[in-house]
Design a protein around this motif. Structure first.
Motif, PDB file in Angstrom:
ATOM      1  N   GLN A   1       0.807  -1.220   0.000  1.00 60.68           N
ATOM      2  CA  GLN A   1       0.000   0.000   0.000  1.00 60.68           C
ATOM      3  C   GLN A   1       0.841   1.271   0.000  1.00 60.68           C
ATOM      4  N   ASP A   2       2.146   1.143   0.007  1.00 61.94           N
ATOM      5  CA  ASP A   2       3.022   2.313   0.024  1.00 61.94           C
ATOM      6  C   ASP A   2       2.916   3.054  -1.316  1.00 61.94           C
ATOM      7  N   MET A   3       2.641   4.360  -1.259  1.00 59.77           N
ATOM      8  CA  MET A   3       2.491   5.168  -2.465  1.00 59.77           C
ATOM      9  C   MET A   3       3.805   5.775  -2.934  1.00 59.77           C
ATOM     10  N   GLY A   4       4.883   5.485  -2.243  1.00 64.41           N
ATOM     11  CA  GLY A   4       6.188   5.957  -2.686  1.00 64.41           C
ATOM     12  C   GLY A   4       6.537   7.356  -2.245  1.00 64.41           C
ATOM     13  N   HIS A   5       5.769   7.940  -1.356  1.00 65.57           N
ATOM     14  CA  HIS A   5       6.040   9.291  -0.859  1.00 65.57           C
ATOM     15  C   HIS A   5       6.683   9.186   0.520  1.00 65.57           C
ATOM     16  N   ASP A   6       7.873   9.699   0.619  1.00 64.12           N
ATOM     17  CA  ASP A   6       8.629   9.616   1.874  1.00 64.12           C
ATOM     18  C   ASP A   6       8.916  11.027   2.362  1.00 64.12           C
ATOM     19  N   TYR A   7       8.429  11.347   3.572  1.00 63.71           N
ATOM     20  CA  TYR A   7       8.656  12.659   4.184  1.00 63.71           C
ATOM     21  C   TYR A   7       9.338  12.461   5.527  1.00 63.71           C
ATOM     22  N   ASP A   8      10.646  12.663   5.528  1.00 62.54           N
ATOM     23  CA  ASP A   8      11.435  12.520   6.759  1.00 62.54           C
ATOM     24  C   ASP A   8      11.199  11.170   7.423  1.00 62.54           C
ATOM     25  N   GLY A   9      11.173  10.121   6.621  1.00 62.98           N
ATOM     26  CA  GLY A   9      10.990   8.783   7.167  1.00 62.98           C
ATOM     27  C   GLY A   9       9.553   8.370   7.362  1.00 62.98           C
ATOM     28  N   ILE A  10       8.610   9.262   7.052  1.00 64.31           N
ATOM     29  CA  ILE A  10       7.187   8.940   7.176  1.00 64.31           C
ATOM     30  C   ILE A  10       6.671   8.555   5.792  1.00 64.31           C
ATOM     31  N   HIS A  11       6.148   7.337   5.666  1.00 66.26           N
ATOM     32  CA  HIS A  11       5.676   6.835   4.382  1.00 66.26           C
ATOM     33  C   HIS A  11       4.166   7.046   4.265  1.00 66.26           C
ATOM     34  N   GLU A  12       3.738   7.471   3.089  1.00 63.95           N
ATOM     35  CA  GLU A  12       2.317   7.678   2.834  1.00 63.95           C
ATOM     36  C   GLU A  12       1.713   6.405   2.264  1.00 63.95           C
ATOM     37  N   LEU A  13       0.690   5.871   2.930  1.00 61.78           N
ATOM     38  CA  LEU A  13       0.004   4.675   2.469  1.00 61.78           C
ATOM     39  C   LEU A  13      -1.290   5.047   1.757  1.00 61.78           C
ATOM     40  N   ASN A  14      -1.792   4.126   0.973  1.00 66.81           N
ATOM     41  CA  ASN A  14      -3.044   4.337   0.248  1.00 66.81           C
ATOM     42  C   ASN A  14      -4.212   4.150   1.225  1.00 66.81           C
ATOM     43  N   ASN A  15      -4.652   5.243   1.794  1.00 64.17           N
ATOM     44  CA  ASN A  15      -5.735   5.205   2.788  1.00 64.17           C
ATOM     45  C   ASN A  15      -6.814   6.191   2.370  1.00 64.17           C
ATOM     46  N   PRO A  16      -7.715   5.782   1.473  1.00 64.81           N
ATOM     47  CA  PRO A  16      -8.714   6.725   0.945  1.00 64.81           C
ATOM     48  C   PRO A  16      -9.714   7.162   2.014  1.00 64.81           C
ATOM     49  N   THR A  17     -10.400   8.251   1.713  1.00 58.99           N
ATOM     50  CA  THR A  17     -11.430   8.767   2.618  1.00 58.99           C
ATOM     51  C   THR A  17     -12.588   7.778   2.699  1.00 58.99           C
ATOM     52  N   PRO A  18     -13.152   7.547   3.897  1.00 60.76           N
ATOM     53  CA  PRO A  18     -14.276   6.603   4.026  1.00 60.76           C
ATOM     54  C   PRO A  18     -15.466   7.030   3.179  1.00 60.76           C
ATOM     55  N   PRO A  19     -16.229   6.068   2.654  1.00 60.59           N
ATOM     56  CA  PRO A  19     -17.386   6.411   1.813  1.00 60.59           C
ATOM     57  C   PRO A  19     -18.421   7.259   2.536  1.00 60.59           C
ATOM     58  N   TRP A  20     -18.640   6.972   3.851  1.00 58.30           N
ATOM     59  CA  TRP A  20     -19.656   7.749   4.561  1.00 58.30           C
ATOM     60  C   TRP A  20     -19.241   9.203   4.647  1.00 58.30           C
ATOM     61  N   TRP A  21     -17.938   9.494   4.708  1.00 58.97           N
ATOM     62  CA  TRP A  21     -17.483  10.889   4.774  1.00 58.97           C
ATOM     63  C   TRP A  21     -17.724  11.573   3.425  1.00 58.97           C
ATOM     64  N   LYS A  22     -17.458  10.848   2.333  1.00 56.50           N
ATOM     65  CA  LYS A  22     -17.665  11.432   1.006  1.00 56.50           C
ATOM     66  C   LYS A  22     -19.139  11.760   0.784  1.00 56.50           C
ATOM     67  N   TRP A  23     -20.039  10.818   1.126  1.00 56.56           N
ATOM     68  CA  TRP A  23     -21.466  11.067   0.941  1.00 56.56           C
ATOM     69  C   TRP A  23     -21.966  12.151   1.889  1.00 56.56           C
ATOM     70  N   GLY A  24     -21.362  12.210   3.069  1.00 57.83           N
ATOM     71  CA  GLY A  24     -21.718  13.309   3.973  1.00 57.83           C
ATOM     72  C   GLY A  24     -21.353  14.659   3.388  1.00 57.83           C
ATOM     73  N   PHE A  25     -20.202  14.713   2.715  1.00 56.88           N
ATOM     74  CA  PHE A  25     -19.788  15.964   2.076  1.00 56.88           C
ATOM     75  C   PHE A  25     -20.746  16.334   0.941  1.00 56.88           C
ATOM     76  N   VAL A  26     -21.157  15.319   0.158  1.00 53.93           N
ATOM     77  CA  VAL A  26     -22.108  15.583  -0.931  1.00 53.93           C
ATOM     78  C   VAL A  26     -23.431  16.100  -0.369  1.00 53.93           C
ATOM     79  N   PHE A  27     -23.868  15.504   0.752  1.00 47.34           N
ATOM     80  CA  PHE A  27     -25.123  15.946   1.375  1.00 47.34           C
ATOM     81  C   PHE A  27     -25.031  17.387   1.853  1.00 47.34           C
ATOM     82  N   THR A  28     -23.882  17.756   2.460  1.00 45.48           N
ATOM     83  CA  THR A  28     -23.740  19.136   2.935  1.00 45.48           C
ATOM     84  C   THR A  28     -23.750  20.132   1.779  1.00 45.48           C
ATOM     85  N   VAL A  29     -23.159  19.748   0.653  1.00 45.57           N
ATOM     86  CA  VAL A  29     -23.174  20.635  -0.517  1.00 45.57           C
ATOM     87  C   VAL A  29     -24.606  20.819  -1.014  1.00 45.57           C
ATOM     88  N   CYS A  30     -25.354  19.715  -1.114  1.00 48.39           N
ATOM     89  CA  CYS A  30     -26.755  19.818  -1.565  1.00 48.39           C
ATOM     90  C   CYS A  30     -27.582  20.626  -0.575  1.00 48.39           C
TER      91      CYS A  30
END
Length: 356
Positions: free
Chosen positions: A176-205
């Motif tokens: 899951q490592d995305m290849g981004h290294d910041y001072d020894g901190i590796h960025e993993l592929n951790n997408p935003t949860p679906p409920w958060w995305k739909w919550g954002f869509v609801f707030t926009v509507c």
């Protein structure tokens, strides 16, 4: 064959669509309502989906025609199409109910239930088209093969399923490592949860509808208007509370008032009601001098309040509780206390006991 099917489908859809009584558009006042706009948008989207599915059904007819082997299949197909037509026509077999009150919208009951009925009808047509399309193309549900249990594999919890995440160990982090290294901190592929995305869509509507109602159609108050209304309610409640509190003042809980407005009100009451006996400056006439340190019935604020309220019958002083409210009695007693030690001209000799 295709022409007959197209004719039947088109006839069933046209029969199921509602027709306005006046043959014209809705009144502008109802179209400006946000609920009407939302319902019309949903109805339009469902109508577009019906068009896409109808086109797919027509295309599937060519595949289905090759699979038909006997007249029994033809009867089943014709029955399914007739059922679709009956569903569309029966949705408006009865008039929409006119009872009730749609208090959350300015639409009339007939218009509101008409739009809801159209949406329900379109949903029924879409479901019918999906089942018909599934039958035409011969889709069969396939059972998923049972997953083999891998020894040592961690079980995914329900919380991880809701968030569409998983717990990673040291070996799977590399995948899951995305290849981004910041001072020894590796960025993993951790997408935003679906409920958060739909919550954002609801707030926009919600924000779009809220902006329309508060700033464009003016059918609901905005935040500043709501604040002004709440402040007005709070001011009225405060006035009532203070009025009730003023009426609850007695000799047991009275406090000396120091507000200039209260003292000025007490002075007016003193001049109009007490000056004939005590003098306009409290120097004493028939009654005792109120400016020195001697008191006949006590010089504390609660004692002065009690003397004014109940009077002194044997000295000829009347009770003022019937003439003044508890608040006015407190103002009058506070004014009497405020003139103590003022040394007016021609004071009367001291009477009573000196206040300690």
């Amino acid at each position: 064959m295709n022409r007959k099917l197209i004719t039947i489908l088109t006839g069933s859809l046209l029969c199921s669509l509602p027709v306005l009584a006046d043959g014209g558009p809705q009144p502008p006042s109802e179209l400006s309502d946000p609920v009407a706009l939302v319902l019309l948008t949903v109805a339009g989207g469902l109508l577009l989906a019906i068009g896409v599915l109808g086109n797919a059904v027509i295309g599937a007819m060519d595949i289905f025609r090759e699979k038909m082997k006997n007249a029994g299949d033809k009867i089943i197909m014709t029955t399914g199409i007739l059922l679709l037509s009956c569903i569309g026509q029966s949705a408006f077999a009865q008039d929409a109910p006119v009872t009730g009150n749609t208090y959350f919208t300015h639409l009339s009951d007939n218009s509101f239930y008409l739009l809801i009925s159209v949406i329900m009808l379109e949903l029924a047509v879409i479901i019918s088209l999906l089942f018909l399309l599934r039958y035409l193309v011969g889709i069969k549900r396939k059972r998923k093969p049972a997953k083999a249990v891998v020894p040592g594999k961690k079980r995914v919890s329900w919380w991880e399923k809701v968030n569409n995440t998983k717990t990673l160990d040291a070996d799977s982090e590399a995948e899951q490592d995305m290849g981004h290294d910041y001072d020894g901190i590796h960025e993993l592929n951790n997408p935003t949860p679906p409920w958060w995305k739909w919550g954002f869509v609801f707030t926009v509507c919600f924000g779009i509808v809220y902006f329309w109602r508060t700033e464009i159609s003016r059918s609901a108050p905005n935040q500043l208007q709501e604040l002004a209304m709440e402040e007005e309610k709070a001011a009225i409640a405060k006035e009532i509370r203070l009025k009730n509190a003023a009426n609850n003042i007695d000799e047991n809980n009275v406090k000396q008032l120091e507000d200039p407005n209260d003292l000025a009100a007490g002075q007016k009451l003193f001049i109009s009601s007490c000056a004939p006996c005590h003098g306009p400056q409290g120097q004493g006439v028939v009654g005792p001098n109120l400016c020195d340190d001697y008191w006949l019935h006590g010089g504390k604020i609660n004692e002065v309040f009690k003397t004014i309220k109940y009077g002194v019958a044997d000295k000829g002083m009347k009770a003022w509780e019937e003439d003044f409210s508890p608040k006015q009695l407190a103002q009058l007693a506070s004014f009497v206390k405020s003139i103590q030690g003022s040394n007016p001209p021609n004071p009367k000799e001291p009477q009573g006991v000196k206040e300690q």
